[in-house]
Design a protein around this motif. Structure first.
Motif, PDB file in Angstrom:
ATOM      1  N   UNK A  85      10.506  38.701  15.038  1.00 53.58           N
ATOM      2  CA  UNK A  85       9.084  38.958  14.640  1.00 53.58           C
ATOM      3  C   UNK A  85       8.212  38.888  15.025  1.00 53.58           C
ATOM      4  N   UNK A  86       6.930  39.359  15.033  1.00 55.89           N
ATOM      5  CA  UNK A  86       5.730  39.217  15.395  1.00 55.89           C
ATOM      6  C   UNK A  86       4.736  38.297  14.651  1.00 55.89           C
ATOM      7  N   UNK A  87       4.429  37.450  15.007  1.00 53.97           N
ATOM      8  CA  UNK A  87       4.284  36.345  14.298  1.00 53.97           C
ATOM      9  C   UNK A  87       2.807  36.130  15.336  1.00 53.97           C
ATOM     10  N   UNK A  88       2.206  34.206  14.437  1.00 53.13           N
ATOM     11  CA  UNK A  88       1.129  33.931  15.302  1.00 53.13           C
ATOM     12  C   UNK A  88       1.464  33.335  16.532  1.00 53.13           C
ATOM     13  N   UNK A  89       2.605  32.913  16.592  1.00 50.26           N
ATOM     14  CA  UNK A  89       3.546  32.056  17.857  1.00 50.26           C
ATOM     15  C   UNK A  89       3.802  32.935  18.715  1.00 50.26           C
ATOM     16  N   UNK A  90       4.444  34.220  18.493  1.00 52.61           N
ATOM     17  CA  UNK A  90       4.550  35.511  19.349  1.00 52.61           C
ATOM     18  C   UNK A  90       3.348  35.433  19.833  1.00 52.61           C
ATOM     19  N   UNK A  91       2.699  35.604  19.369  1.00 53.25           N
ATOM     20  CA  UNK A  91       0.507  36.375  20.023  1.00 53.25           C
ATOM     21  C   UNK A  91       0.378  35.252  20.623  1.00 53.25           C
ATOM     22  N   UNK A  92       0.522  34.323  20.681  1.00 57.55           N
ATOM     23  CA  UNK A  92      -0.008  33.204  21.496  1.00 57.55           C
ATOM     24  C   UNK A  92       1.125  33.184  22.784  1.00 57.55           C
ATOM     25  N   UNK A  93       2.251  33.843  22.275  1.00 55.09           N
ATOM     26  CA  UNK A  93       3.563  33.300  23.519  1.00 55.09           C
ATOM     27  C   UNK A  93       2.104  34.929  24.980  1.00 55.09           C
ATOM     28  N   UNK A  94       2.095  35.842  23.805  1.00 57.15           N
ATOM     29  CA  UNK A  94       1.384  36.986  24.638  1.00 57.15           C
ATOM     30  C   UNK A  94      -0.136  36.306  25.410  1.00 57.15           C
ATOM     31  N   UNK A  95      -0.861  35.553  24.339  1.00 56.72           N
ATOM     32  CA  UNK A  95      -2.045  35.138  25.082  1.00 56.72           C
ATOM     33  C   UNK A  95      -1.176  34.296  26.948  1.00 56.72           C
ATOM     34  N   UNK A  96      -0.744  33.210  26.352  1.00 57.09           N
ATOM     35  CA  UNK A  96      -0.480  32.386  27.197  1.00 57.09           C
ATOM     36  C   UNK A  96       0.066  33.284  28.443  1.00 57.09           C
ATOM     37  N   UNK A  97       0.738  34.647  28.436  1.00 62.07           N
ATOM     38  CA  UNK A  97       0.988  34.805  29.379  1.00 62.07           C
ATOM     39  C   UNK A  97       0.226  35.866  29.884  1.00 62.07           C
ATOM     40  N   UNK A  98      -1.262  35.968  29.527  1.00 58.13           N
ATOM     41  CA  UNK A  98      -2.376  36.977  29.662  1.00 58.13           C
ATOM     42  C   UNK A  98      -2.959  35.324  30.841  1.00 58.13           C
ATOM     43  N   UNK A  99      -2.944  34.603  30.516  1.00 56.94           N
ATOM     44  CA  UNK A  99      -3.599  33.563  31.254  1.00 56.94           C
ATOM     45  C   UNK A  99      -2.976  33.203  32.423  1.00 56.94           C
ATOM     46  N   UNK A 100      -1.721  33.008  32.185  1.00 59.45           N
ATOM     47  CA  UNK A 100      -0.761  32.714  33.474  1.00 59.45           C
ATOM     48  C   UNK A 100      -0.519  33.505  34.649  1.00 59.45           C
ATOM     49  N   UNK A 101      -0.982  35.859  33.882  1.00 54.62           N
ATOM     50  CA  UNK A 101      -0.574  36.860  35.236  1.00 54.62           C
ATOM     51  C   UNK A 101      -2.028  36.662  35.774  1.00 54.62           C
TER      52      UNK A 101
END
Length: 410
Positions: free
Chosen positions: A278-294
């Motif tokens: 389920x693509x929720x705001x929580x999963x979106x937060x994970x995507x943004x977290x990975x962008x910063x980490x990467x």
């Protein structure tokens, strides 16, 4: 001397593999689609369990009596004018069965608890938490966990006559429940959608056998606003990172880092699409977290490349500088990713619900981020500098050291 690995041999295969994965995700987008959560898709999401109640509870009197059920006990909070203003806790392990527990709870003035199955084990019970937990003349029910009277197909069959409804089974064992999603056509309200779903289930399974655990609703206008803001936030994040990298490094370094970020996002979306997470705001937060980490992992590599561009003497090609830089930072990249993975895997193993989805998306993103920092961004930079000639010459400190060594030799 540290061994220099030939990372450039993996550039073309990595580009091919990544292209296939992203293409696979594109196919999945059209075949399966994205399983948008309630944040991005207007309508009703309701979690229900279908099981026989273990007991019913009512109250007659002037006070307010709130009931809370946990895995270990039932707690009744009595408050209000003229009431005793007390909290009564009944631990499950103190009573042999539901009949004994019901007798104890009924000792509170005005409260009546009736066991539906007096011999039932009282452990791991739950309340219909989506409805009020305040007792009144109308009964509310206590349900046993881990017991179900229906399968996902039974719930789908019961709701088959209702348009725009989908059913998904959640959890297993003690946590089994059903997620029901009903789309909003733009004119519906939460009460109207909820009434349609619940009345249909009540007629099929009986009202007291349907426990509504959780209910969420979002209107179409609000859902559209969240989706636009999320897309804008993602775009601006990548844009600002590109500006930062362009100022700090060369233009090809900056573009290579952005390509790696887009690559990570697309690979994560491929995983999300094919697993139907389920693509929720929580999963979106994970995507943004990975962008910063990467980008952090990529910047470390780019910084080493820039340093070696100035400090490495007698190199004939940019390939040598790139391989040396990647070799210098390889251990750091692996250790940083592994230590972060340990914490994220612990989250995945010991949590449930949206946090479990968040941690799973992070696991995929962390592995992908390390891979893209080493191979994807570097392969793009390598392609841009295929015909590279030394831009900076030898760094002044190296020149000075060489001059001093020559003087000493003379």
């Amino acid at each position: 001397m540290k061994k220099t690995l030939n990372f450039n041999k993996g550039f073309i295969p990595s580009v091919v593999i990544s292209s296939v994965i992203i293409l696979f995700g594109l196919v999945g987008f059209f075949v399966k689609g994205i399983n948008f959560g309630i944040d991005f898709k207007p309508g009703l999401i309701e979690e229900v369990r279908v099981t026989s109640p273990a007991a019913s509870m009512t109250y007659s009197g002037p006070a307010k009596v709130a009931v809370n059920v946990s895995r270990s006990d039932i707690e009744l909070v009595v408050s209000g004018t003229g009431a005793e203003n007390a909290t009564h806790t009944f631990s499950f392990n103190e009573y042999q069965d539901m009949g004994a527990l019901a007798s104890a709870v009924s000792s509170i003035e005005g409260v009546t608890m009736t066991a539906k199955d007096a011999s039932a084990v009282t452990y791991n019970s739950f309340l219909n938490s989506a409805s009020t937990n305040v007792l009144s003349a109308s009964p509310i029910y206590v349900y046993p966990a881990g017991v179900t009277k229906a399968e996902a197909d039974d719930v789908r069959s019961a709701l088959s006559a209702v348009s725009g409804v989908s059913v998904k089974q959640l959890g297993s064992g003690d946590e089994i429940s059903f997620q029901i999603r009903m789309l909003d056509d733009g004119d519906a309200t939460q009460d109207s959608l909820q009434s349609v779903v619940e009345d249909t289930l009540y007629s099929k399974f009986g009202k007291e056998n349907v426990a509504v655990v959780k209910t969420d609703f979002i209107g179409s206008s609000f859902s559209s606003s969240i989706a636009k803001k999320a897309a804008l936030m993602l775009l601006l994040t990548v844009l600002f990172i590109w500006v930062y990298a362009a100022i700090r490094f060369h233009w090809d370094f900056a573009l290579g880092s952005v390509i790696a970020l887009v690559h990570d996002t697309l690979v994560m979306m491929t995983f999300i699409i094919w697993t139907q997470m389920e693509f929720s705001t929580t999963v979106l937060a994970a995507v943004l977290t990975i962008i910063g980490y990467s980008i952090n992992a990529t910047v470390v590599i780019l910084d080493r490349i820039r340093y070696n561009l100035k400090m490495m003497d007698n190199v004939k090609s940019f390939k040598e500088i790139l391989n040396q830089s990647l070799s210098d930072t390889l251990v750091r990249s692996i250790l940083t990713t592994v230590t972060t993975l340990i914490a994220v895997i612990a989250l995945f193993v010991f949590t449930t619900g949206t946090i479990k989805d968040f941690s799973l998306a992070l696991i995929v993103g962390l592995l992908c981020g390390m891979y893209s920092s080493i191979f994807i961004s570097s392969s793009f930079i390598m392609a841009c500098r295929k015909n590279w000639k030394p831009e900076f010459g030898v760094h002044h400190s190296l020149k000075k050291a060489q001059a001093e060594a020559q003087n000493d030799a003379e």
